[in-house]
Design a protein around this motif. Structure first.
Motif, PDB file in Angstrom:
ATOM      1  N   ILE A  18      10.344  14.687  33.122  1.00  0.00           N
ATOM      2  CA  ILE A  18      11.309  13.841  32.426  1.00  0.00           C
ATOM      3  C   ILE A  18      11.177  12.390  32.887  1.00  0.00           C
ATOM      4  O   ILE A  18      11.148  11.463  32.082  1.00  0.00           O
ATOM      5  N   GLY A  19      11.073  12.192  34.193  1.00  0.00           N
ATOM      6  CA  GLY A  19      10.918  10.839  34.717  1.00  0.00           C
ATOM      7  C   GLY A  19       9.689  10.145  34.171  1.00  0.00           C
ATOM      8  O   GLY A  19       9.723   8.968  33.793  1.00  0.00           O
ATOM      9  N   LEU A  20       8.583  10.882  34.095  1.00  0.00           N
ATOM     10  CA  LEU A  20       7.336  10.318  33.592  1.00  0.00           C
ATOM     11  C   LEU A  20       7.459   9.903  32.130  1.00  0.00           C
ATOM     12  O   LEU A  20       6.989   8.835  31.723  1.00  0.00           O
ATOM     13  N   ALA A  21       8.114  10.741  31.330  1.00  0.00           N
ATOM     14  CA  ALA A  21       8.316  10.408  29.915  1.00  0.00           C
ATOM     15  C   ALA A  21       9.195   9.166  29.771  1.00  0.00           C
ATOM     16  O   ALA A  21       8.942   8.301  28.921  1.00  0.00           O
ATOM     17  N   ILE A  22      10.228   9.069  30.609  1.00  0.00           N
ATOM     18  CA  ILE A  22      11.103   7.892  30.569  1.00  0.00           C
ATOM     19  C   ILE A  22      10.329   6.638  30.928  1.00  0.00           C
ATOM     20  O   ILE A  22      10.455   5.594  30.271  1.00  0.00           O
ATOM     21  N   ILE A  34       8.124  -1.017  37.170  1.00  0.00           N
ATOM     22  CA  ILE A  34       8.887   0.199  37.406  1.00  0.00           C
ATOM     23  C   ILE A  34       8.534   0.774  38.772  1.00  0.00           C
ATOM     24  O   ILE A  34       7.357   0.983  39.086  1.00  0.00           O
ATOM     25  N   ALA A  35       9.555   1.012  39.589  1.00  0.00           N
ATOM     26  CA  ALA A  35       9.395   1.679  40.874  1.00  0.00           C
ATOM     27  C   ALA A  35       9.645   3.167  40.675  1.00  0.00           C
ATOM     28  O   ALA A  35      10.739   3.578  40.296  1.00  0.00           O
ATOM     29  N   ILE A  36       8.601   3.953  40.917  1.00  0.00           N
ATOM     30  CA  ILE A  36       8.679   5.406  40.778  1.00  0.00           C
ATOM     31  C   ILE A  36       9.062   5.983  42.136  1.00  0.00           C
ATOM     32  O   ILE A  36       8.269   5.973  43.078  1.00  0.00           O
ATOM     33  N   VAL A  37      10.277   6.457  42.256  1.00  0.00           N
ATOM     34  CA  VAL A  37      10.795   6.979  43.524  1.00  0.00           C
ATOM     35  C   VAL A  37      10.790   8.499  43.452  1.00  0.00           C
ATOM     36  O   VAL A  37      11.429   9.087  42.575  1.00  0.00           O
ATOM     37  N   ASP A  38      10.079   9.135  44.366  1.00  0.00           N
ATOM     38  CA  ASP A  38       9.971  10.592  44.338  1.00  0.00           C
ATOM     39  C   ASP A  38       9.609  11.096  45.728  1.00  0.00           C
ATOM     40  O   ASP A  38       8.938  10.396  46.492  1.00  0.00           O
ATOM     41  N   GLY A  44       3.608  11.812  42.845  1.00  0.00           N
ATOM     42  CA  GLY A  44       3.712  10.373  42.646  1.00  0.00           C
ATOM     43  C   GLY A  44       2.367   9.727  42.374  1.00  0.00           C
ATOM     44  O   GLY A  44       2.229   8.899  41.472  1.00  0.00           O
ATOM     45  N   ARG A  45       1.370  10.074  43.165  1.00  0.00           N
ATOM     46  CA  ARG A  45       0.032   9.517  42.966  1.00  0.00           C
ATOM     47  C   ARG A  45      -0.546   9.964  41.626  1.00  0.00           C
ATOM     48  O   ARG A  45      -1.220   9.191  40.930  1.00  0.00           O
ATOM     49  N   LYS A  46      -0.276  11.211  41.270  1.00  0.00           N
ATOM     50  CA  LYS A  46      -0.739  11.722  39.978  1.00  0.00           C
ATOM     51  C   LYS A  46      -0.083  10.949  38.835  1.00  0.00           C
ATOM     52  O   LYS A  46      -0.733  10.612  37.839  1.00  0.00           O
ATOM     53  N   ALA A  47       1.211  10.665  38.988  1.00  0.00           N
ATOM     54  CA  ALA A  47       1.934   9.908  37.962  1.00  0.00           C
ATOM     55  C   ALA A  47       1.362   8.499  37.810  1.00  0.00           C
ATOM     56  O   ALA A  47       1.160   8.003  36.693  1.00  0.00           O
ATOM     57  N   VAL A  48       1.102   7.835  38.937  1.00  0.00           N
ATOM     58  CA  VAL A  48       0.530   6.487  38.897  1.00  0.00           C
ATOM     59  C   VAL A  48      -0.830   6.504  38.204  1.00  0.00           C
ATOM     60  O   VAL A  48      -1.149   5.626  37.391  1.00  0.00           O
ATOM     61  N   ASN A  49      -1.637   7.517  38.517  1.00  0.00           N
ATOM     62  CA  ASN A  49      -2.954   7.632  37.902  1.00  0.00           C
ATOM     63  C   ASN A  49      -2.849   7.824  36.388  1.00  0.00           C
ATOM     64  O   ASN A  49      -3.571   7.191  35.604  1.00  0.00           O
ATOM     65  N   GLU A  50      -1.909   8.689  35.970  1.00  0.00           N
ATOM     66  CA  GLU A  50      -1.730   8.963  34.542  1.00  0.00           C
ATOM     67  C   GLU A  50      -1.225   7.733  33.801  1.00  0.00           C
ATOM     68  O   GLU A  50      -1.737   7.376  32.732  1.00  0.00           O
ATOM     69  N   ILE A  51      -0.239   7.071  34.363  1.00  0.00           N
ATOM     70  CA  ILE A  51       0.327   5.886  33.710  1.00  0.00           C
ATOM     71  C   ILE A  51      -0.676   4.741  33.712  1.00  0.00           C
ATOM     72  O   ILE A  51      -0.775   3.971  32.754  1.00  0.00           O
ATOM     73  N   GLY A  52      -1.460   4.644  34.811  1.00  0.00           N
ATOM     74  CA  GLY A  52      -2.428   3.571  34.931  1.00  0.00           C
ATOM     75  C   GLY A  52      -3.539   3.622  33.912  1.00  0.00           C
ATOM     76  O   GLY A  52      -4.221   2.611  33.664  1.00  0.00           O
ATOM     77  N   LYS A  53      -3.744   4.769  33.290  1.00  0.00           N
ATOM     78  CA  LYS A  53      -4.757   4.883  32.238  1.00  0.00           C
ATOM     79  C   LYS A  53      -4.285   4.239  30.927  1.00  0.00           C
ATOM     80  O   LYS A  53      -5.092   3.971  30.039  1.00  0.00           O
ATOM     81  N   LYS A  58      -0.265  -2.839  37.773  1.00  0.00           N
ATOM     82  CA  LYS A  58       0.613  -3.783  38.459  1.00  0.00           C
ATOM     83  C   LYS A  58       2.060  -3.609  38.021  1.00  0.00           C
ATOM     84  O   LYS A  58       2.976  -4.080  38.700  1.00  0.00           O
ATOM     85  N   ARG A  59       2.268  -2.937  36.904  1.00  0.00           N
ATOM     86  CA  ARG A  59       3.628  -2.731  36.388  1.00  0.00           C
ATOM     87  C   ARG A  59       4.296  -1.501  37.002  1.00  0.00           C
ATOM     88  O   ARG A  59       5.455  -1.225  36.707  1.00  0.00           O
ATOM     89  N   ILE A  60       3.582  -0.755  37.830  1.00  0.00           N
ATOM     90  CA  ILE A  60       4.154   0.463  38.427  1.00  0.00           C
ATOM     91  C   ILE A  60       3.907   0.492  39.932  1.00  0.00           C
ATOM     92  O   ILE A  60       2.871   0.053  40.415  1.00  0.00           O
ATOM     93  N   THR A  61       4.889   0.988  40.663  1.00  0.00           N
ATOM     94  CA  THR A  61       4.798   1.134  42.117  1.00  0.00           C
ATOM     95  C   THR A  61       5.380   2.483  42.498  1.00  0.00           C
ATOM     96  O   THR A  61       6.511   2.809  42.094  1.00  0.00           O
TER      97      THR A  61
END
Length: 261
Positions: A18-22, A34-38, A44-53, A58-61
């Motif tokens: 849900i967080g990833l979709a948001i 967006i700061a991804i807190v988990d 978390g690293r997987k989420a950054v990799n997916e979003i970074g594609k 630079k828009r995600i931490t």
């Protein structure tokens, strides 16, 4: 202008489905950062990799955080400020379901959300918001509007978040902090919930109890779409239900005297 455009967001439970979709939807609407807190470094690293594609990294931490530890939670706010120099929206989205070691459910679903909400309202948003208004969104559940035998403590925490949102969404808080508070209540999801696999009580009645209220298990994307609409339409202190793949809608908890039998 879209309220989200140019804003910086901190979201707990950000590495879950849900967080990833948001997060993806917020970035699509022009969020600056967006700061991804988990708590899960791997997720978390997987989420950054997916979003970074899809988006500029630079828009995600990602900030690994145990939100039940107040020092770590406040550290996540500080890391966000250091990274983006502003903070406009806080989404307390993390949640678990564990009716066996139920103290964990209270710690994550209620205590940590209260801590995160107060940190946002009282300390960070008034000082670091880029516009006139900050925003806090707390993720409750349809279980905050109904009571189920299968998950009484989970229900109690989500009922608590609804009460919290109504109280903190009052005029006096807004005048003091200029922070709008919204509460969303997702219905049945087709995604796993964090917690114990055996976290429910009376599993033999799970389908019967939930099925009486929620007709369709919805995808995470539906919650993210409903949240965006709630941000656009929601007045301070309002409560929004996202269920059965229907458009998000506002509900009002009745005054107690109107409920007399």
């Amino acid at each position: 202008m879209d309220f989200i455009a140019g804003k910086v967001v901190l979201i707990t439970g950000g590495a879950g489905s849900i967080g990833l979709a948001i997060i993806k939807n917020l970035l699509n609407h022009g969020a600056k950062g967006i700061a991804i807190v988990d708590i899960s470094e791997e997720a978390g690293r997987k989420a950054v990799n997916e979003i970074g594609k899809i988006f500029d990294e630079k828009r995600i931490t990602f900030i690994k955080t145990d939100i039940t530890n107040k020092t770590e939670l406040e550290g996540a706010f500080e890391t966000t400020i250091n990274a983006y120099k502003q903070l406009d929206i806080v989404i307390n989205n993390a949640g678990i379901l564990d009716e066996i070691e139920w103290q964990n459910t209270i710690a994550v679903n209620l205590v940590a959300v209260i801590e995160g909400t107060y940190l946002a309202m009282q300390k960070y948003l008034p000082k670091y918001k880029s516009g006139e208004e900050g925003l806090v969104i707390n993720t409750a559940s349809i279980c905050g509007l109904h009571s189920f035998q299968i998950n009484p403590v989970y229900c109690a925490t989500k009922h608590g978040l609804i009460g919290l949102g109504k109280a903190l969404g009052g005029d006096e808080f807004y005048k003091k902090y200029k922070v709008r508070v919204l509460t969303i209540c997702p219905g049945l999801m087709n995604t796993p919930i964090s917690g114990r696999p055996d976290g429910f009580l009376f599993p033999e009645v799970l389908e019967k109890e939930v099925g009486a209220v929620c007709l369709v298990a919805q995808a995470s994307e539906r919650v993210s779409e409903g949240l965006i609409e709630a941000i656009k339409k929601g007045k301070n202190g309002s409560l929004w239900v996202i269920e059965n793949n229907e458009p998000v809608y506002e509900v009002v908890v009745p005054q107690h005297k109107t409920m007399k039998v």
